[in-house]
Design an enzyme around this catalytic site. Structure first.
Site, PDB file in Angstrom:
ATOM      1  N   CYS A 278       0.813  -1.216   0.000  1.00 48.14           N
ATOM      2  CA  CYS A 278       0.000   0.000   0.000  1.00 48.14           C
ATOM      3  C   CYS A 278       0.847   1.267   0.000  1.00 48.14           C
ATOM      4  O   CYS A 278       0.321   2.354  -0.250  1.00 48.14           O
ATOM      5  CB  CYS A 278      -0.920   0.007   1.222  1.00 48.14           C
ATOM      6  SG  CYS A 278      -0.033  -0.026   2.802  1.00 48.14           S
ATOM      7  N   GLU A 325      -6.764  -6.338  -0.871  1.00 44.31           N
ATOM      8  CA  GLU A 325      -6.879  -5.369   0.224  1.00 44.31           C
ATOM      9  C   GLU A 325      -5.814  -4.300   0.062  1.00 44.31           C
ATOM     10  O   GLU A 325      -4.664  -4.593  -0.269  1.00 44.31           O
ATOM     11  CB  GLU A 325      -6.715  -6.092   1.564  1.00 44.31           C
ATOM     12  CG  GLU A 325      -6.935  -5.214   2.780  1.00 44.31           C
ATOM     13  CD  GLU A 325      -5.630  -4.826   3.473  1.00 44.31           C
ATOM     14  OE1 GLU A 325      -5.694  -4.191   4.533  1.00 44.31           O
ATOM     15  OE2 GLU A 325      -4.557  -5.139   2.925  1.00 44.31           O
ATOM     16  N   ARG A 369      -9.043   2.440  10.944  1.00 44.01           N
ATOM     17  CA  ARG A 369      -8.163   1.869   9.916  1.00 44.01           C
ATOM     18  C   ARG A 369      -9.023   1.573   8.693  1.00 44.01           C
ATOM     19  O   ARG A 369      -9.600   0.487   8.550  1.00 44.01           O
ATOM     20  CB  ARG A 369      -7.478   0.598  10.435  1.00 44.01           C
ATOM     21  CG  ARG A 369      -6.342   0.114   9.538  1.00 44.01           C
ATOM     22  CD  ARG A 369      -5.665  -1.115  10.143  1.00 44.01           C
ATOM     23  NE  ARG A 369      -4.476  -1.483   9.413  1.00 44.01           N
ATOM     24  CZ  ARG A 369      -3.268  -0.999   9.631  1.00 44.01           C
ATOM     25  NH1 ARG A 369      -3.089  -0.106  10.598  1.00 44.01           N
ATOM     26  NH2 ARG A 369      -2.228  -1.385   8.929  1.00 44.01           N
ATOM     27  N   ARG A 371      -9.756   0.672   4.980  1.00 45.78           N
ATOM     28  CA  ARG A 371      -9.125  -0.100   3.918  1.00 45.78           C
ATOM     29  C   ARG A 371     -10.143  -0.390   2.834  1.00 45.78           C
ATOM     30  O   ARG A 371     -11.320  -0.634   3.131  1.00 45.78           O
ATOM     31  CB  ARG A 371      -8.558  -1.428   4.455  1.00 45.78           C
ATOM     32  CG  ARG A 371      -7.349  -1.257   5.374  1.00 45.78           C
ATOM     33  CD  ARG A 371      -6.170  -0.709   4.580  1.00 45.78           C
ATOM     34  NE  ARG A 371      -4.957  -0.596   5.369  1.00 45.78           N
ATOM     35  CZ  ARG A 371      -4.570   0.484   6.009  1.00 45.78           C
ATOM     36  NH1 ARG A 371      -5.358   1.563   6.013  1.00 45.78           N
ATOM     37  NH2 ARG A 371      -3.421   0.533   6.658  1.00 45.78           N
TER      38      ARG A 371
END
Length: 815
Positions: A278, A325, A369, A371
């Site tokens: 990421c 993800e 968080r 995502r």
């Protein structure tokens, strides 16, 4: 020493080199015995050479000792490479001394005989040693492989201690300077490796691969729902060590750099999991790269292009589903262009049906968080992120912090004492705490939002980042007004990401912080896996009844086979008449599957149109070349729609598996079934029913050109393929498109309740109950359509007998 060096393969001709080394030793020793002299100066001019030809008495002992030393010095640099035993030359020297002791002189014939004796002795010695350490023994390679595997789980000192040897000895084994004892492989398996036979033979409900595996968070979520991991890729050595410590039962090796993996070497699987890097897309990562003048996104050649390695594997293996993800900034990176590229590759190039959603992990753990999760299915399913259960009662930090009251046992250096209090090393030093406060004050005065995040047990933390090991500023735990705050312990970080307390942390705190910061939120992934797995099982179960297909079922020339004709007619039923041309991408795709050209397939479809009364009755004509086989298939479908629809779906599945082509998009049925609570034959029956319903829906909507035959609504979300005779009452015509009307949702509901029907000339006939209604909305919707002619379909016009049956049921209800 790196594991890669430890598992370096031996020389290709190691055996022949070892034989040469024995021959060299034999010739040298034979020469010593025969002549009493060392080799000539050209062989080793720097070595002192004894003189004289006498071979007897004490001199022989001194000679053999000297030349034994000489041979050891000569061979030592090559001993590891050639595989010579460390005791080879001294052993030869001892054998020669015993044989030559007592001799006083050597005649010429005696010298020759002695040379032969020496050669024989060397061969005998080699045979004796080979019995204990065979040359080229594959078991020795097994030992080195096991050592390389263990280095992923233990450091050098830990492994040496476990094997009860010194680190220096272990290093010599790893670099092949010396060979380990032959019993070491069994000792490693018994002491250090788990019994993996049961795990290897155990098969899950589905198979998945774990790419960019990290420490196994995504794997853990899917394994909890019955999956079996058959391949893992992770390049970070610290992540590898942690992964292996927690999944020691893996029956497969852990692969490294994904860019160096040939997709053909990856096992077949049902689900691909990938949390691809990421950093090239995250807000923090992009800001850092911009500050350093580095490229980000796809322009980052190191990490930004790894998505295309995932696409490469999906294209080659065609899994039934995948889960990707990444950070939420992936959606907006480069003004949305990055995500558009990803979506185009997954949908248009690979042919998958995808769903995406940004989910905040705060629903599952006390940490904000966010995502993005991208779920893709090879076949269209009813998967929706709207069905993911997101708990509304969000947890607080107190649920993951050490209680420090004796409720838990002290662990390693994280907590200590009878009350398991947090070790003082996690409390910030005065200097660091003063720096963070000054830094926050400076940016607060400038109007910036930079600073530390001070939280307590009732808080929800910021996102744990990979820089947490530096100062812990994003999540600092308050310890009271007069105490400096502290960092989270690695165990608390594990809990913050949803890992269980028995998750092993075999690395240093610095590496642990980095690894957990890059991990996925386990319960969030598990919630998505819970929805994905039933859809996956549903798609697999349809093919449980294998269809027998002959080798010559799909010829490219000559007469069309029944399999080709069935698939062609199946497609004819699902496609509007105006799209039966060779330029239609779906026709091009189907032609490739069945082995015919698009022109030939389009011609065959128009041949079927010449058999359709709905087409010919309007004055339109198809090609007049319909064959007897074409009529045969037409009649077979009309005689048993259900069997032919199921058989064609099985044929399509068979061809996709054979040719690895992207599937044709299908649509969900109007009747919804929930598969989560079913298994075995029940699940299979429901899935097959879905396939049949999907065929009926597509055939009816295609016949009516995707429009409601009453209101003209063309949005598929509001359209229903409505049965004229209820499907429960006429099994033989459940899938007959002539038993269907394309209606909007509200008209379908009213038609199903017999609030209106049709006359023989297709006019709308309202029931007396509806005419007597006082509801203003119903009057506006239905009174205006009374006696109106419905828009007739291009094909499969409503069967008069079905319409009559529905009308009679309405009139009976009114009576």
């Amino acid at each position: 020493m790196s594991a890669s060096r430890a598992c370096t393969s031996p020389p290709r001709h190691a055996t022949s080199r070892r034989v040469m080394s024995w021959s060299l030793a034999a010739s040298l020793m034979a020469r010593i015995v025969a002549t009493g002299n060392a080799p000539s100066p050209s062989f080793d001019s720097g070595h002192p050479q004894p003189t004289g030809r006498s071979c007897g008495g004490p001199w022989v002992v001194g000679c053999t000792k000297a030349h034994g030393m000489y041979l050891r010095q000569r061979m030592h640099p090559h001993r590891a490479r050639l595989g010579l035993c460390a005791t080879l030359v001294p052993a030869l020297a001892r054998l020669l001394r015993r044989r030559l002791s007592g001799r006083s002189n050597c005649a010429d014939t005696g010298a020759a005989s002695t040379a032969l004796d020496a050669s024989r002795l060397v061969r005998q010695s080699a045979d004796t040693l080979s019995a204990f350490r065979p040359f080229g023994d594959p078991g020795m390679e097994d030992v080195h492989t096991l050592l390389a595997t263990l280095r992923g789980r233990y450091n050098q000192r830990e492994l040496a201690a476990a094997l009860e040897v010194s680190p220096r000895t272990l290093r010599r084994w790893q670099v092949r300077e010396t060979d380990p004892p032959p019993y070491l492989a069994d000792a490693i398996r018994q002491r250090l490796l788990p019994l993996t036979d049961s795990a290897a033979s155990k098969s899950g409900d589905f198979r998945f691969i774990d790419l960019f595996a990290g420490i196994g968070g995504i794997r853990m979520a899917f394994a909890a729902h019955g999956g079996q991991c058959v391949f893992t890729s992770e390049w970070n050595p610290w992540a590898q060590k942690t992964y292996l410590a927690n999944f020691p039962e893996s029956a497969h090796a852990l692969a490294g750099d994904i860019t160096k993996i040939d997709e053909r070497d990856i096992p077949d699987h049902d689900v691909l999991l990938a949390g691809f890097p990421c950093q090239p897309f995250s807000i923090a990562g992009v800001s850092k790269k911009n500050a350093l003048g580095r490229a980000h996104g796809f322009a980052d050649q190191t990490q930004g292009t790894l998505f295309f390695d995932v696409a490469r594997i999906i294209a080659a293996k065609r899994p039934a589903a995948f889960l990707l993800e990444n950070v939420k900034n992936l959606v907006s990176h480069d003004k949305g262009n990055t995500f558009r590229v990803i979506r185009k590759v997954l949908e248009e190039e690979l042919g998958y049906h995808i769903a995406c959603k940004v989910i905040d992990g705060a629903h599952f753990v006390p940490q904000h968080r966010e995502r993005i999760l991208i779920v893709g299915f090879r076949e269209r399913t009813d998967f929706s992120f709207d069905d993911v259960n997101l708990p509304t009662d969000k947890p607080k930090l107190s649920s993951i912090l050490h209680p420090q009251d004796g409720a838990e046992t002290a662990e390693s250096h994280y907590t200590k004492g009878p009350k398991a209090t947090v070790d003082a090393r996690y409390t910030l030093t005065p200097k660091l705490w003063a720096y963070l406060q000054a830094y926050a004050a400076k940016h607060r005065a400038a109007g910036n939002g930079f600073g530390f995040g001070l939280v307590d047990g009732n808080s929800v933390a910021r996102t744990l980042s990979a820089r947490y090991y530096k100062d812990g500023s994003e999540i600092l735990i308050a310890q009271g007004p007069r105490k400096r705050p502290r960092r989270l312990t690695p165990r608390e970080c594990a809990r913050l990401m949803g890992f269980p307390d028995d998750f092993v942390i075999p690395v240093s705190d610095t590496q642990a912080y980095r690894l957990f910061a890059d991990a996925a939120v386990v319960p969030m992934i598990e919630a998505v896996a819970k929805l994905m797995v039933p859809k996956l099982s549903a798609r697999k179960s349809i093919m449980s009844d294998a269809i027998a297909v002959s080798r010559n079922a799909f010829p490219t020339k000559g007469n069309w086979t029944s399999e080709q004709l069935k698939l062609a007619f199946y497609f004819y039923c699902l496609t509007p008449f105006g799209k039966l041309h060779s330029r239609n991408p779906q026709i091009i795709e189907l032609a490739g599957l069945i082995g015919r050209t698009p022109d030939a397939l389009a011609m065959k479809l128009v041949n079927f149109a010449s058999l359709d009364p709905s087409i010919t009755g309007t004055g339109r004509k198809g090609l007049s070349g319909a064959s007897a086989r074409d009529r045969e298939v037409w009649n077979a479908f009309h005689a048993d729609w259900e069997r032919l629809a199921t058989e064609c779906e099985q044929l399509r599945e068979y061809l996709r598996g054979e040719r690895r082509q992207a599937p044709e998009a299908s649509q969900p049925s109007d009747d919804e079934f929930v598969l989560d609570d079913f298994s075995g034959e029940t699940r299979q029956a429901i899935v097959q029913q879905r396939i049949k319903q999907a065929f009926f829906r597509r055939a009816v909507l295609a016949s009516y050109r995707g429009r409601c035959c009453i209101s003209g609504v063309s949005d598929a979300r509001f359209l229903v393929a409505s049965h004229i005779v209820p499907w429960r009452e006429d099994k033989a015509n459940r899938l007959n498109p002539s038993n269907g009307l394309c209606l909007s949702s509200i008209h379908d509901k009213a038609f199903d309740k017999h609030l209106f029907s049709l006359t023989d000339d297709h006019r709308i006939l309202l029931s007396t109950q509806l005419k007597a209604s006082e509801d203003t909305f119903l009057r506006e919707v239905f009174w205006s359509i009374d006696d109106r002619v419905i828009e007739l379909p291009e094909r499969f016009r409503p069967e008069p007998a079905f319409v009559r049956s529905h009308r009679e049921a309405m009139l009976r209800g009114a009576a």
